[in-house]
Write a protein that holds these residues in place. Structure first.
Motif: not given
Length: 396
Positions: A345-350, A370-373, A387-393
Motif C-alpha cells: 500500500n506504499l506505506k512505510a517508515n522511510v 508514513d507508518g506501518g510495519d 539501492i533500497v533495502l526493504i526491512c522488518d524491524k
C-alpha cells in the motif's frame, strides 16, 4: 529572598496542581484568582510542573517545590542525566558543583556522598535552589557566590569539581565552545588542578570531540549521553593523576534497552570493512553517530559497512547493538514499479543514508505514506549505486 512564599499557600498549590494540564496562555487571560500572587507567578509554577513531570520527577513529587523561570528549566540537566553523572562520585568523596543552577546534578551527587557543596553566582537562581534543595536534601552545603572565586579562597582539596558552564553570552545568544562559555574552563585548569583530583565538565552536545582533546590534554574519558536517542550532553572527565592509556569514549543511550559502546579514542581513524548487504541491517544510534567511531564499532560487533559514508552496518549473524536492528527482506532499485511491488500500500517508515534525497523528499516523490510495519532504507552501496533495502524491524 526573591521567591514569593505566598506560592506555598495550600490553596495556591492546589490550584497549580489542578491546572497543570491546562493551556497556560488561556489561564493568563483569565487573570489570578488570588490577591497574594499574580497570574504570571502561577503560570511559572504550572510550567514548572509540566516540565518537571518528565524531566525532574523528584521535584514533581514534592508539592512545596517553587519553580524558577522557563530558561532555568531548559538549561538544567534532567534527573536521569544527573543520576548517570552520579557514577563519578564515590562514597565520602568531597565534591563541589561550582555552577549549581537548579541543583539537579548536585542533588544526584548528594545521594552518593554527604560531603557536597553547591555554588551559584546568580542570586535569584540561588534563592530557588536554596529553598528546593533544603526541602529535598539537608546535606548540601549551599553558597551564593561565584564558584571560581570560592575555589580561590577555599583551602579544601576536593576529590571532584563539577562544572556546567553557561552556554549563553552577554547577549543571551547560545554558544558552545569551551572558551566562549562561562566560566571559561580552559582559563582555570591550573586552579582546578590545585584544588582537586578530578574535574567533570558538562558541555554542549554540539561540541566536536577532536576539539575537546586538542584543548585539554588531561581528558581521560569522554561520555556521550543521549536520552531516547537524542544526544543531550557530552561529559569530559579530567584526571590530574592519569595513567598513560588512551582516553576512552563511552556512548550511552539512556531510557532505552540498547547496549552501551566503549572504545579507546586512539582508534578513531579505524575504517570499517565494506560489504554488500547481508541478512541483517544495523542503524547506529545518535551517540555512535556523534562519536564517529564506525570502524571500531564494526570491529567490536563483527559487522561490515555498506559503504564508507553510509553508516549502515550489516551481518549474517544477529548481534546485540547500540542502535536499531532490522532483517533485510529485499534489496531493490529506487524505481517506482519496484517500490510498488515490495511496499504494501506504499506505506512505510522511510530512512535515507548517503542518498541524494531526504526522507520527506523521497515520500513526496514516490507518494509513500508514513507508518506501518515496513521499514525502507534508501542508501548507496560500495559501488556508489543507489539501492533500497526493504526491512522488518527487530525488537530489542
Amino acid at each position: 529572598m526573591s521567591i514569593d512564599r505566598n506560592l506555598l499557600k495550600p490553596e495556591i498549590i492546589d490550584f497549580v496542581k489542578q491546572h497543570e494540564n491546562h493551556n497556560i496562555p488561556e489561564l493568563i487571560l483569565k487573570g489570578s484568582p488570588f490577591k497574594s500572587v499574580s497570574i504570571q507567578q502561577i503560570a511559572q509554577q504550572i510550567k514548572g510542573r509540566q516540565v518537571a513531570k518528565a524531566k525532574f520527577p523528584k521535584f514533581y513529587d514534592c508539592e512545596t517545590i517553587i519553580y524558577p523561570p522557563k530558561l532555568n528549566l531548559e538549561q538544567s540537566s534532567s534527573e536521569i542525566a544527573a543520576n548517570y553523572k552520579a557514577q563519578f562520585i564515590n562514597t565520602n568523596d568531597k565534591v563541589i558543583d561550582i555552577t549549581g543552577g537548579m541543583g539537579i546534578d548536585t542533588l544526584a551527587f548528594a545521594q552518593k556522598t554527604k560531603q557536597i557543596s553547591y555554588c551559584e553566582m546568580q542570586s535569584k537562581t540561588f534563592d530557588y535552589a536554596n529553598h528546593n534543595l533544603e526541602i529535598l536534601n539537608s546535606n548540601i552545603e549551599l553558597h551564593q557566590t561565584d564558584g571560581i572565586e570560592f575555589l580561590k579562597k577555599n583551602k579544601t582539596k576536593y576529590d571532584l569539581i563539577y562544572i556546567d558552564p553557561s552556554r549563553r553570552n552577554k547577549h543571551q545568544k547560545k554558544v558552545f565552545k569551551l572558551e566562549d562559555s562561562t566560566p571559561n574552563v580552559l582559563e582555570y585548569l591550573g586552579l582546578f588542578q590545585s584544588k582537586s583530583n578530578r574535574v567533570l565538565i558538562k558541555t554542549s552536545p554540539l561540541l566536536d570531540l577532536k576539539y575537546c582533546l586538542s584543548k585539554i590534554n588531561l581528558i581521560t574519558e569522554i561520555h556521550i549521553v543521549a536520552i531516547t536517542n537524542e544526544v543531550k550532553e557530552i561529559l569530559l572527565l579530567i584526571d590530574f593523576n592519569p595513567d598513560k592509556s588512551s582516553p576512552v569514549l563511552k556512548a550511552v543511550n539512556l531510557e532505552t534497552e540498547q547496549i552501551n559502546f566503549q572504545s579507546p579514542l586512539s582508534l578513531s581513524d579505524c575504517l570499517p570493512k565494506i560489504s554488500e548487504p547481508k541478512t541483517y541491517l544495523y542503524e547506529p544510534n545518535a551517540t555512535i553517530m556523534k562519536s564517529g567511531l564506525f570502524g571500531e564499532l564494526s570491529t567490536q560487533f563483527k559487522l561490515s559497512a555498506l559503504a564508507k559514508n553510509t553508516h549502515l552496518l550489516t551481518s549474517d549473524k544477529l548481534v546485540d547493538f547500540p542502535g536499531r536492528r532490522f532483517m533485510i527482506k529485499s534489496m531493490i532499485s529506487p524505481k517506482q514499479k519496484d517500490l510498488k511491488k515490495h511496499i504494501p500500500n506504499l506505506k512505510a517508515n522511510v530512512s535515507s543514508r548517503n542518498y541524494p534525497l531526504k526522507p520527506e523528499q523521497i515520500k513526496a516523490k514516490y507518494k509513500i505514506k508514513d507508518g506501518g510495519d515496513c521499514y525502507v532504507f534508501f542508501t548507496s552501496d560500495f559501488n556508489n549505486q543507489k539501492i533500497v533495502l526493504i526491512c522488518d524491524k527487530i525488537q530489542n
